[in-house]
Design a protein around this motif. Structure first.
Motif, short mmCIF file in Angstrom:
data_model
loop_
_atom_site.label_atom_id
_atom_site.label_comp_id
_atom_site.label_asym_id
_atom_site.label_seq_id
_atom_site.Cartn_x
_atom_site.Cartn_y
_atom_site.Cartn_z
N ILE A 100 -0.63 -2.43 -10.61
CA ILE A 100 -0.53 -2.30 -9.16
C ILE A 100 -1.61 -2.80 -8.36
N ASP A 101 -2.90 -2.92 -9.08
CA ASP A 101 -4.00 -3.47 -8.40
C ASP A 101 -3.84 -5.13 -8.17
N VAL A 102 -3.26 -5.82 -9.13
CA VAL A 102 -2.99 -7.11 -9.03
C VAL A 102 -1.79 -7.22 -7.73
N MET A 103 -0.95 -6.42 -7.74
CA MET A 103 0.04 -6.36 -6.61
C MET A 103 -0.66 -6.32 -5.18
N VAL A 104 -1.59 -5.09 -5.06
CA VAL A 104 -2.20 -4.59 -4.04
C VAL A 104 -3.09 -5.98 -3.68
N ARG A 105 -3.71 -6.70 -4.54
CA ARG A 105 -4.65 -7.73 -3.97
C ARG A 105 -3.94 -9.08 -3.44
N ASP A 106 -2.61 -8.95 -4.16
CA ASP A 106 -1.75 -10.01 -3.39
C ASP A 106 -1.21 -9.64 -2.01
N VAL A 107 -1.04 -8.30 -1.93
CA VAL A 107 -0.71 -7.85 -0.66
C VAL A 107 -1.72 -7.98 0.23
N GLU A 108 -3.04 -7.65 -0.26
CA GLU A 108 -4.19 -7.78 1.01
C GLU A 108 -4.49 -9.32 0.98
N LEU A 109 -4.19 -10.25 0.10
CA LEU A 109 -4.44 -11.53 0.41
C LEU A 109 -3.42 -12.07 1.56
N ALA A 110 -2.11 -11.61 1.31
CA ALA A 110 -1.06 -11.85 2.07
C ALA A 110 -1.44 -11.31 3.65
N LEU A 111 -1.88 -10.30 3.48
CA LEU A 111 -2.23 -9.49 4.97
C LEU A 111 -3.45 -10.17 5.67
N CYS A 112 -4.28 -10.92 4.86
CA CYS A 112 -5.35 -11.42 5.39
C CYS A 112 -4.83 -12.69 5.88
N GLU A 113 -4.19 -13.32 5.23
CA GLU A 113 -3.58 -14.71 5.80
C GLU A 113 -2.78 -14.31 7.05
N TRP A 114 -2.11 -13.30 6.95
CA TRP A 114 -1.32 -13.15 8.07
C TRP A 114 -2.12 -12.75 9.27
N ARG A 115 -3.17 -11.73 9.07
CA ARG A 115 -3.86 -11.84 10.23
C ARG A 115 -4.61 -12.75 10.73
N GLY A 116 -5.05 -13.80 9.67
CA GLY A 116 -5.65 -14.94 10.17
C GLY A 116 -4.67 -15.92 11.14
N ASP A 117 -3.71 -15.73 10.78
CA ASP A 117 -2.67 -16.74 11.32
C ASP A 117 -2.39 -16.06 12.82
#
Length: 180
Positions: free
Chosen positions: A152-169
């Motif tokens: 789950i931690d690996v999946m959460v990191r992927d989601v956090e990265l995606a969320l950070c990228e989305w927020r950045g965009d």
């Protein structure tokens, strides 16, 4: 034996009387030896010593005047020796019995203590064994949960990265002019 003495037959009767006496003495000697052997085998009388053997080799004759006195003294001495030997043996047996009873009591006490110790250790082992099984099951469950959390931690990191990228965009277009 009452023999009738006749003329010319006197020597014959005397020879018969002497033979009969010799046979009686031999029978008495044989009986005495047999009784001594039986007494020795039974442990009642010790084996004859050289001095006893020489005394016993003297065969009393009917003419012996000291026969009854000597035999009575020997019997009394033998009886006294026998009583002394039996008393010593009884004392030794009594001491051995007491020693064995003391040893038996000690061994019984040790046995009871060992049984009590075994019972305590068995109860402790049963309790520890039950606790060990519980903790072993819990450890297996924790290992599964930790594996799941890592996944789950690996999946959460992927989601956090995606969320950070989305927020950045999203953040460049919306927050620059303050509209909203």
């Amino acid at each position: 034996h009452e023999d009738v003495v006749t003329a010319g037959g006197n020597d014959n009767n005397v020879n018969k009387n002497n033979k009969t006496r010799e046979e009686d003495v031999e029978l008495d000697e044989g009986r005495r030896k047999w009784e001594e052997q039986i007494a020795q085998r039974a442990g009642v009388r010790p084996t004859p010593t050289p001095t006893t053997a020489t005394v016993n080799q003297h065969t009393p004759t009917p003419q012996s005047s000291n026969r009854n006195t000597n035999n009575a003294t020997t019997t009394t001495t033998t009886t006294n020796n026998l009583k002394t030997t039996i008393q010593k043996t009884l004392t030794t047996i009594h001491q051995s019995t007491q020693s064995l009873q003391t040893t038996l009591h000690h061994r019984s006490t040790e046995k009871n203590l060992c049984e009590l110790d075994y019972t305590k250790r068995h109860a402790s082992l049963t309790t520890i064994g039950t606790a060990f099984e519980f903790y072993q099951t819990l450890r297996c469950d924790l290992a599964k949960w930790m594996g799941a959390l890592r996944y789950i931690d690996v999946m959460v990191r992927d989601v956090e990265l995606a969320l950070c990228e989305w927020r950045g965009d999203v953040g460049f277009g919306w927050g620059a002019d303050g509209d909203g």
